[in-house]
Design an enzyme around this catalytic site. Structure first.
Site, short mmCIF file in Angstrom:
data_model
loop_
_atom_site.label_atom_id
_atom_site.label_comp_id
_atom_site.label_asym_id
_atom_site.label_seq_id
_atom_site.Cartn_x
_atom_site.Cartn_y
_atom_site.Cartn_z
N HIS A 61 -7.61 39.50 -7.84
CA HIS A 61 -6.50 39.55 -6.89
C HIS A 61 -5.96 40.97 -6.73
O HIS A 61 -5.08 41.41 -7.47
CB HIS A 61 -5.39 38.62 -7.41
CG HIS A 61 -4.35 38.30 -6.40
ND1 HIS A 61 -3.76 37.06 -6.32
CD2 HIS A 61 -3.78 39.03 -5.42
CE1 HIS A 61 -2.87 37.06 -5.35
NE2 HIS A 61 -2.86 38.26 -4.79
N ASN A 95 -5.50 40.04 3.52
CA ASN A 95 -4.37 40.31 4.44
C ASN A 95 -4.33 41.78 4.87
O ASN A 95 -3.33 42.47 4.71
CB ASN A 95 -3.03 39.85 3.84
CG ASN A 95 -2.66 40.57 2.56
OD1 ASN A 95 -3.50 41.20 1.90
ND2 ASN A 95 -1.39 40.49 2.18
N ASP A 155 -3.80 34.69 0.87
CA ASP A 155 -2.77 35.25 0.01
C ASP A 155 -1.77 36.11 0.77
O ASP A 155 -2.13 36.91 1.63
CB ASP A 155 -3.38 36.08 -1.11
CG ASP A 155 -2.29 36.61 -2.01
OD1 ASP A 155 -1.63 35.80 -2.66
OD2 ASP A 155 -2.06 37.84 -2.01
N ASP A 308 -2.60 41.26 -8.72
CA ASP A 308 -1.84 41.24 -7.45
C ASP A 308 -1.35 42.65 -7.12
O ASP A 308 -0.24 42.83 -6.61
CB ASP A 308 -0.67 40.25 -7.48
CG ASP A 308 -0.19 39.89 -6.08
OD1 ASP A 308 -0.76 40.40 -5.09
OD2 ASP A 308 0.76 39.10 -5.98
N PRO A 326 7.49 42.75 -0.35
CA PRO A 326 7.22 42.28 -1.71
C PRO A 326 5.90 42.85 -2.23
O PRO A 326 4.94 42.97 -1.48
CB PRO A 326 7.11 40.76 -1.53
CG PRO A 326 6.67 40.57 -0.11
CD PRO A 326 7.19 41.74 0.68
O1 DOR Z 1 4.19 40.43 -3.63
C1 DOR Z 1 3.22 40.18 -2.94
N1 DOR Z 1 2.63 41.13 -2.19
N2 DOR Z 1 2.74 38.93 -2.93
C2 DOR Z 1 1.77 38.55 -2.06
O2 DOR Z 1 1.38 37.42 -2.09
C3 DOR Z 1 1.23 39.52 -1.08
C4 DOR Z 1 1.39 40.90 -1.56
C5 DOR Z 1 1.15 41.95 -0.51
O3 DOR Z 1 0.19 41.85 0.26
O4 DOR Z 1 1.90 42.93 -0.47
#
Ligand code: DOR
Length: 435
Positions: A61, A95, A155, A308, A326
């Site tokens: 991830h 994404n 995601d 992540d 985020p």
């Molecule tokens: O905090 C996050 N940032 N959670 C996610 O699911 C996507 C990610 C992002 O692409 O910045």
């Protein structure tokens, strides 16, 4: 063409066990393990310094932001960050802009990763077109393309329509691929920016309830059961998710789950400063969730660690909390956070670290050349760790193009001394400095 290297790693303890040995590598394959080995022809020498030798880490991830947001990360900068973090394979989330919902984009990311050559970059395909949650993407085309996509995820967004998720799971079974779900019921998180608890209430931040995650975890476990499919839970963040994954597995459901380093270390008390660097999705939860996630990772309820890694530009983080994007950097700090929260806390030994950072993720996504035993004849995807060294995190000094680390100025235990991909040294640190 696969590039390989020859090397001699001296003075290392595989899995932290026993007396130090040398490891000889010829053309990308471990050729000998033992004391006082000769260097193979053309070998690069690495002084292991008595450190721990582990299989190279595998991250299910990662966000690499290419194509589309090359100002925040590229395949090249993210690959270097990964190599310095001890990783030999990472999965790049879909994404991007354009979204990786077709084989043109997934094959591009794959090719870029091959050209950089520091870490195996496996593109993740989107489950739905444009991550819009309305129409299934051409998963089969992506799976059959040059990238051989084996992991699919929207995601950043949840595949929230149960009918669509059911179909996606049925297709995934037929294709022999895996869906990683970002579990978030969007109706329960409209406007949410922080964990729905006393801290958010006091700070006046809109809350993201645990139930938004847990209800999707429970639903998808049942959908996977009925489809006879596997399902993977991305970034588990609550004690309830740990219990639900255990329950589902006890029913014979083929479910796996990952936890991020930040959810193992940080809790929502970090939000007091309203600093956007602490905003992440799912949000930092309460201390009781952190404890349950650590325990879940230690006892195998949670299978693996996934970073992540989510780079963002400073203007997207240094702004009003509700407006901040985020996400947190993770690749270069993951090992240290695991040493701090799991090894030094007595919850995992080094064999356990190999399991959660390399072996399990490689098994879950079906990489047959990663997460392998450290043994003669095995591919030399390896990480040399100095368990006794410390370092102080400075965002500006990280290889990532972004600086949004929540660990700024923290001194953390455990450093990567060297990373090898098929016997080639992809990262190496001497006297605290990257070479
Ligand atoms: O905090 C996050 N940032 N959670 C996610 O699911 C996507 C990610 C992002 O692409 O910045």
């Amino acid at each position: 063409m696969t590039v390989t290297g020859s090397a001699l790693i001296t003075n290392v303890r595989p899995y932290g066990d026993g007396d130090p040995v040398d490891v000889a590598i010829v053309d990308g394959v471990i050729s000998a393990l033992g004391a006082g080995l000769e260097a193979p022809d053309g070998a690069e020498r690495i002084d292991g310094g008595g450190g721990v030798l582990l299989p190279g880490f595998v991250d299910m991830h990662t966000h690499l932001r290419e194509p589309g947001r090359e100002d925040t990360e590229t395949v090249a900068s993210g690959s270097l960050a990964a190599a310095r973090g001890g990783y030999t394979a990472v999965f790049a989330m879909a994404n991007t802009a354009p979204v990786a919902d077709n084989s043109t984009v997934t094959d591009l990311v794959w090719r870029l990763g091959q050209e950089v050559g520091l870490v195996d970059i496996h593109p993740v395909g989107a489950v739905t077109v444009g991550l819009a949650g309305e129409q299934l993407a051409e998963m089969g085309m992506m799976a059959q393309g040059a990238a051989g996509v084996r992991l699919f995820s929207d995601d950043g967004k949840c595949v929230h329509d149960p009918v669509l998720m059911k179909r996606a799971l049925e297709y995934s079974r037929g294709l022999g691929v895996l869906i990683s779900q970002h579990s978030e019921d969007p109706r329960l998180t409209v406007g949410a920016v922080a964990h729905d608890g006393p801290t958010a209430a006091r700070l006046g931040l809109a809350g993201w309830p645990r139930a938004a995650e847990e209800s999707i975890v429970a639903r998808d476990a049942l959908l996977a059961r009925d489809a006879g499919a596997r399902v993977h839970i991305a970034h588990a963040s609550t004690a309830g998710t740990v219990e639900l994954v255990k329950w589902a597995r006890d029913q014979g459901i083929d479910i796996t789950a990952e936890v991020t380093p930040h959810h193992l270390l940080l809790d929502d008390s970090r939000l007091e400063t309203y600093d956007g660097v602490n905003k992440v999705n799912p949000p930092l939860r309460e201390a009781s969730d952190v404890a349950a996630l650590r325990q879940g990772l230690a006892d195998g309820a949670i299978d693996c660690v996934a970073t992540d890694h989510a780079p963002h530009a400073s203007q997207e983080k240094c702004c009003e909390f509700s407006q901040a994007r985020p996400g947190m950097l993770g690749l270069e700090t993951a090992l240290s956070i695991i040493v701090d929260t799991m090894v030094n806390a007595g919850l995992l030994d080094w064999r356990g670290v190999a399991r959660v950072m390399s072996e399990r993720p490689a098994e879950i996504v079906g990489l047959d050349d990663q997460g392998r035993p450290i043994a003669v004849g095995e591919p030399a995807n390896l990480t040399v760790v100095d368990p006794d060294a410390e370092w102080t995190v400075r965002g500006a000094a990280l290889a990532s193009k972004s600086q949004n680390t929540p660990y700024e100025e923290m001194t953390l235990p455990g450093t990567v001394r060297a990373t090898l991909l098929r016997g080639r040294v992809t990262a190496r640190r001497t006297a605290g400095e990257w070479q």
